[in-house]
Design an enzyme around this catalytic site. Structure first.
Site, PDB file in Angstrom:
ATOM      1  N   ALA A 150       0.828  -1.207   0.000  1.00  8.84           N
ATOM      2  CA  ALA A 150       0.000   0.000   0.000  1.00  8.84           C
ATOM      3  C   ALA A 150       0.863   1.258   0.000  1.00  8.84           C
ATOM      4  CB  ALA A 150      -0.936   0.003   1.210  1.00  8.84           C
ATOM      5  N   GLU A 169      10.197   3.387   6.380  1.00  2.00           N
ATOM      6  CA  GLU A 169       9.860   2.025   6.800  1.00  2.00           C
ATOM      7  C   GLU A 169      10.653   1.704   8.058  1.00  2.00           C
ATOM      8  OE1 GLU A 169       9.007  -1.564   7.800  1.00  2.00           O
ATOM      9  OE2 GLU A 169       7.866  -0.697   6.127  1.00  2.00           O
ATOM     10  N   ASN A 177       3.716  -7.460   4.747  1.00  2.00           N
ATOM     11  CA  ASN A 177       3.024  -8.709   4.452  1.00  2.00           C
ATOM     12  C   ASN A 177       2.900  -8.964   2.957  1.00  2.00           C
ATOM     13  OD1 ASN A 177       2.578  -9.673   7.045  1.00  2.00           O
ATOM     14  ND2 ASN A 177       0.609  -8.641   7.275  1.00  2.00           N
ATOM     15  N   GLY A 183      -1.612 -16.457  -2.944  1.00  2.00           N
ATOM     16  CA  GLY A 183      -2.753 -16.924  -3.732  1.00  2.00           C
ATOM     17  C   GLY A 183      -3.098 -16.146  -4.974  1.00  2.00           C
ATOM     18  N   HIS A 377      -6.413 -17.898   9.494  1.00  2.00           N
ATOM     19  CA  HIS A 377      -6.274 -18.624   8.231  1.00  2.00           C
ATOM     20  C   HIS A 377      -6.210 -20.115   8.523  1.00  2.00           C
ATOM     21  CE1 HIS A 377      -4.766 -19.936   4.346  1.00  2.00           C
ATOM     22  NE2 HIS A 377      -4.920 -18.716   3.864  1.00  2.00           N
ATOM     23  N   THR A 389      -0.784 -21.452   0.858  1.00  3.32           N
ATOM     24  CA  THR A 389      -1.752 -20.644   0.133  1.00  3.32           C
ATOM     25  C   THR A 389      -3.082 -21.353  -0.123  1.00  3.32           C
ATOM     26  OG1 THR A 389      -2.196 -19.469  -1.936  1.00  3.32           O
ATOM     27  CG2 THR A 389      -0.738 -21.348  -2.069  1.00  3.32           C
ATOM     28  N   ARG A 414     -12.759 -18.244   4.886  1.00  4.77           N
ATOM     29  CA  ARG A 414     -11.722 -18.651   5.829  1.00  4.77           C
ATOM     30  C   ARG A 414     -12.255 -18.853   7.240  1.00  4.77           C
ATOM     31  NH1 ARG A 414      -6.943 -14.585   3.606  1.00  4.77           N
ATOM     32  NH2 ARG A 414      -6.399 -15.855   1.787  1.00  4.77           N
ATOM     33  N   GLY A 559      -7.432 -13.093  -1.651  1.00  2.00           N
ATOM     34  CA  GLY A 559      -7.217 -12.355  -2.894  1.00  2.00           C
ATOM     35  C   GLY A 559      -7.665 -10.911  -2.851  1.00  2.00           C
TER      36      GLY A 559
END
Length: 581
Positions: A150, A169, A177, A183, A377, A389, A414, A559
């Site tokens: 992002a 950063e 991440n 996926g 997950h 994945t 999930r 996704g």
């Protein structure tokens, strides 16, 4: 000798010369010639092989460190470079390891230590005169906090619009991440879907996302997510990203997860594309630099205060600030605060996902939404936190329990799959697939190289190796294969069943749920402007990515996070530029 025979021999000789040249060129590229005179060679064993360095020492000081041999990942290579620079700067091996990359930090330090030991030269640590000192403040148009997908996207968009952009950063490596994503990136109505005759629309995308989020999502943000999704595929393709493969992840009604050809993991290529683009455009990127405060004059945001890992503090003054610091999935205290039932769960998150924005914004009365909505997950290796994945299931794998039986629609959302796993003995299950499924998804090769697959020539042999009921597993596979033949899953209603599980070799991976994503975060509007508790925008402050809330509701579809960071990263960058006028 016939003329034709001579021509054939000539072509063969030319071909052989070309092959030798190419092999030689590739070898020289991977093994550049290094003058080792006066240098000390050190070695250690990394995760994937030997780490070898050449250390130059003059008058008791390390003047240079060259990495001669290294088969580690790109992330590890960046860690090696960072640690080597710190060792040279301090003339000492007593430097902090990189958070989240302790093994790589140890490997490079061990190799350097081996070289220093061989030299027999004692090192005297240097005192850093700048330690805990302030350095000059900086002025820029826009400052971005966070070097994941992002943040990089926002920086690129702003830079493309002519702004002076600086990105900070807190970790000594970029990526967050994003680089771990595997996926795919969800998008509807793309040219890649049309080439495969996949009938998808933004309306279907919207409905799937709202349904997955239990309809508590911000519908306006979801609408933007879906409507802009095909445009970002073209935007990324323009910069060299390959998103030509399309598969399906849990909760989607059609195939819309875009990834590199062959089903390679999407995250690393996406990150590489964004990082290269940002650097090519001239974005000022400062790693190992943590935002400690947002500057605010009572009417608008005016910049941030930062501190480096060396203890240097300074201010970055800017007309627009974009927060892209990620979620808080790696902060066990915050996870427990909002979801006490997740105490003790592992996490798939980057070590940087600690919820820094919550502390940064405490004095600005910022509104937060959906903070208790934390996703676990279902396919994470226990005690290892290595995520497998969802695309493995999307391409045909099934889940079975210790009894060898299926217990859920593997492509449900999930939260549903995770809860079904938690209802099984020891809260674990097993991904089962065959050679056809393995070959259909290149991401699985990485798992194989890392030793994560249990492989067998028969289902009985696989069941024995995994300590599950062999007879029941055989029955389960036979029944599932009949569903594939008939095109209907009579047990759990799974719609996408691409392959029968029938071709040796057979594979299994033990998995269990772990904390993966925080749906809650900063409240934003359609322009990615940050909203306070009174419903007013905070002028000059924008946010994008997992740090925000409202888009994914109670549960994020696989996704959708990559779509989110690019779509709203671009919006944040564009809005930040408009704020300059």
């Amino acid at each position: 000798m016939h003329k034709q025979t001579k021509e054939i021999l000539s072509f063969l000789i030319i071909g052989l010369v070309l092959v030798v040249f190419v092999i030689g060129y590739r070898y020289m590229k991977d093994h550049p010639t290094v003058n080792l005179e006066g240098k000390y060679i050190g070695e250690s064993m990394g995760k994937r092989g030997k780490v070898k360095v050449a250390v130059s020492i003059e008058d008791g000081k390390i003047t240079n460190i060259e990495i001669l041999e290294n088969k580690e990942s790109k992330m590890a290579k960046n860690v090696f470079k960072f640690i080597a620079e710190k060792v040279i700067k301090n003339n000492s091996l007593s430097v902090d390891s990189v958070t989240g990359a302790t093994k790589s930090s140890k490997d490079i330090k061990n190799a350097i230590a081996d070289a220093v030991k061989k030299s027999g030269i004692p090192l005297v640590a240097l005192t850093n005169s700048s330690q805990n000192k302030n350095i000059e403040d900086v002025h820029t148009d826009i400052v971005v906090v966070g070097g994941g997908g992002a943040g990089l996207t926002a920086a690129i968009e702003a830079k493309e619009n002519g702004a002076d952009v600086l990105l900070v950063e807190k970790l000594p490596i970029l990526g967050g991440n994003t680089k771990f994503a595997t996926g795919g990136l969800n998008a509807s109505g793309t040219r890649f879907q049309k080439l495969k005759n996949i009938n998808d629309t933004p309306e279907k995308f919207i409905e799937d996302t709202l349904k997955g989020g239990k309809y508590i999502n911000d519908k306006n943000l979801v609408r933007i997510l879906a409507n802009e999704s095909s445009k970002i595929v073209e935007w990324l393709t323009k910069y060299g990203m390959d998103l030509s493969d399309v598969g399906r992840l849990g909760g989607s009604s059609v195939d819309r997860a875009h990834r590199p050809k062959g089903g390679y993991a999407v995250g690393e290529q996406l990150f590489d594309t964004l990082e290269k683009t940002a650097k090519d455009l001239g974005v000022d990127i400062r790693i190992a630099t943590k935002a400690t405060k947002i500057l605010y004059d009572g009417e608008k945001v005016t910049g941030i205060s930062v501190k480096t890992l060396d203890g240097e503090s300074y201010n970055i003054y800017a007309k627009s600030v974009i927060l892209a610091t990620g979620g808080f999935g790696a902060n066990q205290d915050l996870v427990k605060k909002y979801r006490s039932d997740l105490k003790g769960f592992g996490t798939t998150n980057s070590p940087g996902a600690t919820g820094d924005a919550i502390e940064l914004l405490k004095d600005l009365n910022v509104a937060f939404v959906d903070m208790k909505e934390i996703q676990i997950h279902p396919t994470v290796i226990p005690n290892d936190n290595h995520l497998i994945t969802e695309a493995v299931r999307g391409n045909g794998a099934i889940l079975v329990n210790k009894l060898g039986k299926r217990f859920v629609n593997e492509l449900a959302t999930r939260d549903v799959v995770s809860q079904a796993e938690l209802n099984q003995r020891n809260h674990v299950s097993f991904l089962i697939f065959d050679e056809n499924i393995r070959k259909s998804l290149k991401a699985i090769e990485k798992y194989s190289n890392e030793g994560l697959l249990t492989q067998a020539k028969s289902l009985k042999e696989l069941a024995t190796a995994l300590h599950i009921n062999a007879n029941e597993l055989q029955k389960t596979i036979e029944k599932y294969n009949s569903f594939v033949s008939n095109g209907k899953d009579e047990d759990f209603g799974r719609e996408s069943m691409k392959f029968k599980i029938e071709k040796p070799n057979f594979y299994g991976i033990q998995v269990a749920p772990a904390v993966h994503y925080t749906m809650g975060g900063i409240k934003i509007n359609e322009k990615a402007e940050v909203i306070n508790i009174d419903g007013q925008i905070i002028k000059g402050l924008f946010a994008a990515g997992e740090v925000t809330g409202g888009i994914h509701g109670a549960n994020r579809l696989g996704g959708n996070s990559l779509t989110d960071i690019i779509v709203f990263g671009k919006i944040a960058g564009d809005s930040a530029c408009k704020n300059l006028k």
